[in-house]
Design an enzyme around this catalytic site. Structure first.
Site, PDB file in Angstrom:
ATOM      1  N   HIS A   1       0.855  -1.193   0.000  1.00 24.09           N
ATOM      2  CA  HIS A   1       0.000   0.000   0.000  1.00 24.09           C
ATOM      3  C   HIS A   1       0.892   1.244   0.000  1.00 24.09           C
ATOM      4  O   HIS A   1       2.088   1.150   0.283  1.00 24.09           O
ATOM      5  CB  HIS A   1      -0.913   0.010   1.234  1.00 24.09           C
ATOM      6  CG  HIS A   1      -0.140   0.120   2.520  1.00 24.09           C
ATOM      7  ND1 HIS A   1       0.421  -0.983   3.149  1.00 24.09           N
ATOM      8  CD2 HIS A   1       0.218   1.193   3.260  1.00 24.09           C
ATOM      9  CE1 HIS A   1       1.071  -0.581   4.231  1.00 24.09           C
ATOM     10  NE2 HIS A   1       0.962   0.738   4.318  1.00 24.09           N
TER      11      HIS A   1
ATOM     12  N   HIS B   1       5.695   6.254  -0.585  1.00 19.85           N
ATOM     13  CA  HIS B   1       6.442   5.050  -0.943  1.00 19.85           C
ATOM     14  C   HIS B   1       5.590   3.810  -0.720  1.00 19.85           C
ATOM     15  O   HIS B   1       4.582   3.860  -0.024  1.00 19.85           O
ATOM     16  CB  HIS B   1       7.737   4.958  -0.132  1.00 19.85           C
ATOM     17  CG  HIS B   1       7.501   4.721   1.330  1.00 19.85           C
ATOM     18  ND1 HIS B   1       7.138   5.738   2.192  1.00 19.85           N
ATOM     19  CD2 HIS B   1       7.538   3.594   2.066  1.00 19.85           C
ATOM     20  CE1 HIS B   1       6.984   5.238   3.403  1.00 19.85           C
ATOM     21  NE2 HIS B   1       7.214   3.933   3.352  1.00 19.85           N
TER      22      HIS B   1
END
Length: 167
Positions: A38, A108
Site C-alpha cells: 500500500h 512510498h
C-alpha cells in the site's frame, strides 16, 4: 483500540507488475507479501474507527482522484521501497493528516525490511529496480486501514473506503 492509517491500494495489475519485477526473492530480506502492499497517506496510531472515519470523510470530501505511478527502488534505514510519482499525492496525503506527523511526508510502497546494520542486503534491489516503472493509474479510493499484530507480521484490514471524485 486498533492502530489506524489511511492508504492507497495498488490495483491488481500493478501488483502483478511489481511481483514480476521482483522475481526470485531468496536473499535474506524480509519481504512484505503483496496483500500488504500500500501507499500510506497518513498514520494515526491507536484510534476509534468511527471517529477517525468521520474525520477523514470530512477531510476528503470533494477531493479528486490522483494519478499515481510506482518507480525505482530506494531505501530508508532497514526498509526497501518503491518511490511514488504523482504531484497530486502529497496534497491528498496532507488532507488525510500526513502534515501532523513529525517527519516530512515521503510517498512510498514498502517492499522489504532488512537489518539496519546491513544496508548492502538491499543494494542489489535498488540496482535491479532502478529502471522499474509501473503503469500510471488513477487512484479514486482512499482506504482507512487497521493494523493488528500477528506472529507472521502485521495484518492489515480495510475498515472504510472513501471515494474520491473521478474528475
Amino acid at each position: 483500540m486498533p492502530v489506524l492509517f489511511s492508504a492507497l491500494l495498488p490495483p491488481d495489475d500493478v501488483v502483478g507488475e511489481i511481483t514480476a519485477a521482483l522475481g526470485d526473492r531468496q536473499d535474506g530480506l524480509r519481504w512484505e507479501p503483496p496483500e500488504r502492499w500500500h501507499v500510506t497517506l497518513a498514520y494515526y496510531g491507536q484510534d476509534d474507527v468511527g471517529t477517525r472515519a468521520a474525520w477523514l470523510g470530512e477531510r476528503l470530501a470533494g477531493r479528486g482522484g490522483v494519478d499515481v505511478r510506482l518507480e525505482k527502488a530506494a531505501t530508508f534505514p532497514g526498509v526497501l521501497w518503491l518511490t511514488v510519482a504523482g504531484p497530486e499525492l502529497t496534497p491528498l496525503a496532507h488532507a488525510a493528516g500526513a502534515g501532523a506527523e513529525p517527519r516530512p511526508y515521503r510517498a512510498h510502497l514498502t517492499l522489504a525490511r532488512f537489518p539496519r546494520e546491513e544496508p548492502g542486503l538491499a543494494a542489489r534491489w535498488t540496482s535491479t529496480l532502478a529502471g522499474f516503472t509501473s503503469r500510471r493509474w488513477r487512484a479514486t479510493k482512499v482506504a482507512l486501514m487497521t493494523s493488528e499484530r500477528e506472529p507472521g507480521g502485521p495484518r492489515y484490514r480495510v475498515a472504510r473506503v472513501f471515494e474520491l471524485d473521478r474528475a
